[in-house]
Scaffold this active site. Structure first.
Site, PDB file in Angstrom:
ATOM      1  N   ARG A 180       0.829  -1.043   0.378  1.00 14.62           N
ATOM      2  CA  ARG A 180       0.381  -0.310   0.405  1.00 14.62           C
ATOM      3  C   ARG A 180       0.877   1.367   0.102  1.00 14.62           C
ATOM      4  NH1 ARG A 180      -4.609  -0.070   4.255  1.00 14.62           N
ATOM      5  NH2 ARG A 180      -5.545   1.723   3.111  1.00 14.62           N
ATOM      6  N   CYS A 238      -1.112   5.888   9.393  1.00 13.71           N
ATOM      7  CA  CYS A 238      -1.381   4.542   8.613  1.00 13.71           C
ATOM      8  C   CYS A 238      -2.639   4.998   7.710  1.00 13.71           C
ATOM      9  CB  CYS A 238      -2.268   3.364   9.928  1.00 13.71           C
ATOM     10  SG  CYS A 238      -2.796   4.219  10.936  1.00 13.71           S
TER      11      CYS A 238
END
Length: 283
Positions: A180, A238
């Site tokens: 990611r 995050c």
């Protein structure tokens, strides 16, 4: 103050003169839920069995406000958070122990919020519920109302501009999975990639196969290899401020203070005007 507690230490503390308030925050990131399918039901898991005396806390409803421009899990309304904590019996003079189903992310979110709101003594059960060796209960406790009043600002908090600045002046760690960070895949947010200047530091590398944190020395070595030793300042983000809280907890175990960008990638990537870096290079 230690940030984590072992199951054996918790069992001892529960028999002491000032036993901790126990919070069960079972939750997990659900791509199925993001796709409109039924997701993980933490309340049902709690009902099926929990550490005796633990009170269930709903991450989505009580540890975050509604998703929107500020991300998928923005900071909760202070009044809502305070009410939830007092309902669970949280008081300023009584320690708190938080646990989840073992991943540690949700427990760390509750830990970080309580610390940010000024509670002086909060720990996470290392390894979560799977580490607990005692009996489980299906009884739902009704604790006396606590007296905790949130006083936000006790630990570091970043907004989008602060995260961008820290990526240049200090160390900004990206706690998401490497794919990611690189932008290889993005199952939830508008676009893949990372904040320019951020360093990839997947939070799952802070724990062993049993979900428990690596020894403090190993964590210090890991973070040092990423440029994070406390000087210059360290920040973490995050996807939505949940796994990032777990990385802040790992840094605390290592003795390194760090600020959390709660909005994280879900907020950053929602604004097309913000720059996005892709690939393994921070820039």
């Amino acid at each position: 103050m230690k940030a984590i507690i072992t199951a054996s230490q918790l069992a001892d503390d529960l028999t002491g003169d000032n036993p901790p308030v126990l919070l069960d925050v079972r939750w997990q990131l659900s791509v199925a839920k993001a796709a409109g399918e039924p997701g993980f039901d933490g309340r049902a898991e709690y009902a099926a069995g929990h550490v005796p005396g633990a009170v269930f806390v709903d991450l989505d409803e009580e540890l975050a406000s509604a998703p929107g421009e500020r991300g998928r899990h923005p900071l909760p309304d202070t009044a809502v958070f305070g009410t939830a904590m007092r309902r669970a019996g949280v008081s300023a003079a009584r320690p708190v122990v938080v646990y989840d189903g073992g991943q540690g992310w949700a427990a760390a979110r509750a830990w970080w919020l309580l610390r940010w709101a000024g509670h002086p003594d909060v720990r996470v059960l290392d390894g979560g519920l799977p580490a607990w060796e005692g009996p489980l209960s299906t009884d739902v406790p009704a604790p006396a109302e606590g007296d905790f009043e949130p006083a936000p600002g006790a630990v570091g908090l970043l907004d989008a501009n602060g995260a961008a600045a820290l990526a240049r002046s200090g160390v900004l760690l990206d706690a998401r999975a490497g794919e990611r960070y690189r932008g290889d895949v993005e199952p939830i947010d508008r676009v893949g990639g990372h904040i320019p200047g951020a360093v990839s530091a997947p939070t799952n590398e802070n724990v062993g196969p049993d979900g428990r944190f690596l020894p403090a020395g190993d964590l210090r070595a890991r973070f040092a290899s990423l440029g994070a030793s406390g000087e210059p300042e360290v920040g973490v983000y995050c996807g939505s401020g949940v796994s990032g809280a777990h990385e802040v907890l790992a840094l605390a175990v290592a003795g390194i203070p760090a600020a959390l960008y709660v909005g994280s990638w879900s907020e950053w990537s929602s604004d097309p005007s913000r720059p996005v870096a892709v690939g393994p290079d921070p820039q």
